[in-house]
Motif scaffolding. Structure first.
Motif, PDB file in Angstrom:
ATOM      1  N   ALA A  34       1.650 -28.552   5.895  1.00 48.92           N
ATOM      2  CA  ALA A  34       1.857 -27.430   4.980  1.00 48.92           C
ATOM      3  C   ALA A  34       2.342 -26.193   5.742  1.00 48.92           C
ATOM      4  CB  ALA A  34       0.575 -27.119   4.215  1.00 48.92           C
ATOM      5  N   PHE A  35       1.747 -25.944   6.906  1.00 47.60           N
ATOM      6  CA  PHE A  35       2.164 -24.812   7.736  1.00 47.60           C
ATOM      7  C   PHE A  35       3.621 -24.968   8.167  1.00 47.60           C
ATOM      8  CE2 PHE A  35       2.818 -23.014  11.966  1.00 47.60           C
ATOM      9  CZ  PHE A  35       2.390 -21.705  11.791  1.00 47.60           C
ATOM     10  N   GLY A  36       3.959 -26.139   8.675  1.00 45.22           N
ATOM     11  CA  GLY A  36       5.297 -26.386   9.213  1.00 45.22           C
ATOM     12  C   GLY A  36       6.405 -26.333   8.181  1.00 45.22           C
ATOM     13  N   THR A  37       6.066 -26.542   6.912  1.00 43.23           N
ATOM     14  CA  THR A  37       7.079 -26.498   5.855  1.00 43.23           C
ATOM     15  C   THR A  37       7.056 -25.185   5.074  1.00 43.23           C
ATOM     16  OG1 THR A  37       5.599 -27.634   4.305  1.00 43.23           O
ATOM     17  CG2 THR A  37       7.116 -29.010   5.599  1.00 43.23           C
ATOM     18  N   ASP A  38       6.174 -24.270   5.450  1.00 43.95           N
ATOM     19  CA  ASP A  38       6.114 -22.958   4.800  1.00 43.95           C
ATOM     20  C   ASP A  38       7.366 -22.167   5.207  1.00 43.95           C
ATOM     21  OD1 ASP A  38       5.546 -20.121   4.387  1.00 43.95           O
ATOM     22  OD2 ASP A  38       3.453 -20.696   4.076  1.00 43.95           O
ATOM     23  N   GLN A  39       8.117 -21.728   4.225  1.00 45.89           N
ATOM     24  CA  GLN A  39       9.374 -21.030   4.517  1.00 45.89           C
ATOM     25  C   GLN A  39       9.152 -19.771   5.349  1.00 45.89           C
ATOM     26  OE1 GLN A  39      12.488 -22.380   3.752  1.00 45.89           O
ATOM     27  NE2 GLN A  39      13.109 -20.820   5.227  1.00 45.89           N
ATOM     28  N   ARG A  40       8.012 -19.115   5.172  1.00 41.77           N
ATOM     29  CA  ARG A  40       7.718 -17.920   5.983  1.00 41.77           C
ATOM     30  C   ARG A  40       7.592 -18.287   7.455  1.00 41.77           C
ATOM     31  NH1 ARG A  40       2.567 -16.243   2.821  1.00 41.77           N
ATOM     32  NH2 ARG A  40       2.452 -18.503   2.961  1.00 41.77           N
ATOM     33  N   TRP A  41       6.978 -19.446   7.773  1.00 36.74           N
ATOM     34  CA  TRP A  41       6.882 -19.904   9.153  1.00 36.74           C
ATOM     35  C   TRP A  41       8.262 -20.273   9.679  1.00 36.74           C
ATOM     36  CZ3 TRP A  41       5.327 -19.762  13.727  1.00 36.74           C
ATOM     37  CH2 TRP A  41       5.647 -20.757  14.650  1.00 36.74           C
ATOM     38  N   ILE A  42       9.010 -21.003   8.890  1.00 37.81           N
ATOM     39  CA  ILE A  42      10.359 -21.411   9.303  1.00 37.81           C
ATOM     40  C   ILE A  42      11.196 -20.179   9.637  1.00 37.81           C
ATOM     41  CG2 ILE A  42      12.498 -22.491   8.497  1.00 37.81           C
ATOM     42  CD1 ILE A  42      10.602 -24.395   6.822  1.00 37.81           C
ATOM     43  N   ASP A  43      11.128 -19.157   8.794  1.00 31.36           N
ATOM     44  CA  ASP A  43      11.886 -17.922   9.023  1.00 31.36           C
ATOM     45  C   ASP A  43      11.380 -17.172  10.252  1.00 31.36           C
ATOM     46  OD1 ASP A  43      13.327 -18.566   6.737  1.00 31.36           O
ATOM     47  OD2 ASP A  43      12.279 -17.103   5.462  1.00 31.36           O
ATOM     48  N   ALA A  44      10.056 -17.059  10.410  1.00 29.38           N
ATOM     49  CA  ALA A  44       9.487 -16.342  11.553  1.00 29.38           C
ATOM     50  C   ALA A  44       9.839 -17.042  12.862  1.00 29.38           C
ATOM     51  CB  ALA A  44       7.974 -16.225  11.404  1.00 29.38           C
ATOM     52  N   LYS A  45       9.745 -18.355  12.867  1.00 33.35           N
ATOM     53  CA  LYS A  45      10.072 -19.124  14.077  1.00 33.35           C
ATOM     54  C   LYS A  45      11.543 -18.950  14.435  1.00 33.35           C
ATOM     55  CE  LYS A  45       9.457 -23.743  16.094  1.00 33.35           C
ATOM     56  NZ  LYS A  45      10.717 -23.966  16.745  1.00 33.35           N
ATOM     57  N   SER A  46      12.386 -19.079  13.435  1.00 32.14           N
ATOM     58  CA  SER A  46      13.823 -18.937  13.663  1.00 32.14           C
ATOM     59  C   SER A  46      14.166 -17.543  14.203  1.00 32.14           C
ATOM     60  CB  SER A  46      14.580 -19.211  12.368  1.00 32.14           C
ATOM     61  OG  SER A  46      15.948 -19.009  12.539  1.00 32.14           O
ATOM     62  N   ALA A  47      13.602 -16.518  13.582  1.00 34.06           N
ATOM     63  CA  ALA A  47      13.887 -15.141  14.006  1.00 34.06           C
ATOM     64  C   ALA A  47      13.390 -14.874  15.421  1.00 34.06           C
ATOM     65  CB  ALA A  47      13.256 -14.156  13.025  1.00 34.06           C
ATOM     66  N   SER A  48      12.273 -15.471  15.797  1.00 32.75           N
ATOM     67  CA  SER A  48      11.698 -15.213  17.120  1.00 32.75           C
ATOM     68  C   SER A  48      12.397 -16.001  18.227  1.00 32.75           C
ATOM     69  CB  SER A  48      10.201 -15.540  17.119  1.00 32.75           C
ATOM     70  OG  SER A  48       9.993 -16.933  17.001  1.00 32.75           O
ATOM     71  N   GLU A  49      13.204 -16.978  17.852  1.00 32.47           N
ATOM     72  CA  GLU A  49      13.838 -17.828  18.861  1.00 32.47           C
ATOM     73  C   GLU A  49      15.353 -17.637  18.950  1.00 32.47           C
ATOM     74  OE1 GLU A  49      12.356 -21.814  18.108  1.00 32.47           O
ATOM     75  OE2 GLU A  49      10.539 -21.350  19.244  1.00 32.47           O
ATOM     76  N   THR A  50      15.834 -16.472  18.547  1.00 30.56           N
ATOM     77  CA  THR A  50      17.273 -16.226  18.640  1.00 30.56           C
ATOM     78  C   THR A  50      17.769 -16.257  20.090  1.00 30.56           C
ATOM     79  OG1 THR A  50      16.911 -13.826  18.612  1.00 30.56           O
ATOM     80  CG2 THR A  50      17.411 -14.888  16.493  1.00 30.56           C
TER      81      THR A  50
END
Length: 107
Positions: A66-82
């Motif tokens: 559930a955590f891994g598919t939460d769009q907020r997590w996906i967005d936060a991870k993506s933004a932090s790994e630019t």
């Protein structure tokens, strides 16, 4: 209750960004996905390592899914790994409490 001990080794030069992601988004999302943070540590002499302990309410695999598919997590991870991944490695150990000593109540 299931507990999980997680050890993250940060990618070179990325520990500050990793800590920021935990502070800004990860910890709050854990709560929403039935994972309670019990503590975060940095081993003495290992400034690139973060160790933390979670308490899972319910099935850990379902919580992580559930955590891994939460769009907020996906967005936060993506933004932090630019500028690249924040972690070089992640280790996880699932733990069950024994009756040897009571588990301290979280504050």
């Amino acid at each position: 209750m299931t507990y999980e001990l997680r050890t993250y080794t940060a990618s070179p030069g990325r520990m500050d960004a990793l800590m920021r992601r935990f502070r800004d988004s990860t910890i709050d999302l854990f709560i929403e996905h039935n994972m309670k943070s019990l503590g975060y540590w940095m081993p003495v002499g290992s400034p690139d390592v973060l160790v933390y302990l979670l308490e899972h309410d319910g099935d850990p695999a379902a919580n992580w899914k559930a955590f891994g598919t939460d769009q907020r997590w996906i967005d936060a991870k993506s933004a932090s790994e630019t500028d690249g991944p924040l972690t070089a490695s992640i280790e996880s150990v699932m733990l069950e409490a024994t009756d040897l000593h009571p588990i301290a109540a979280a504050r």
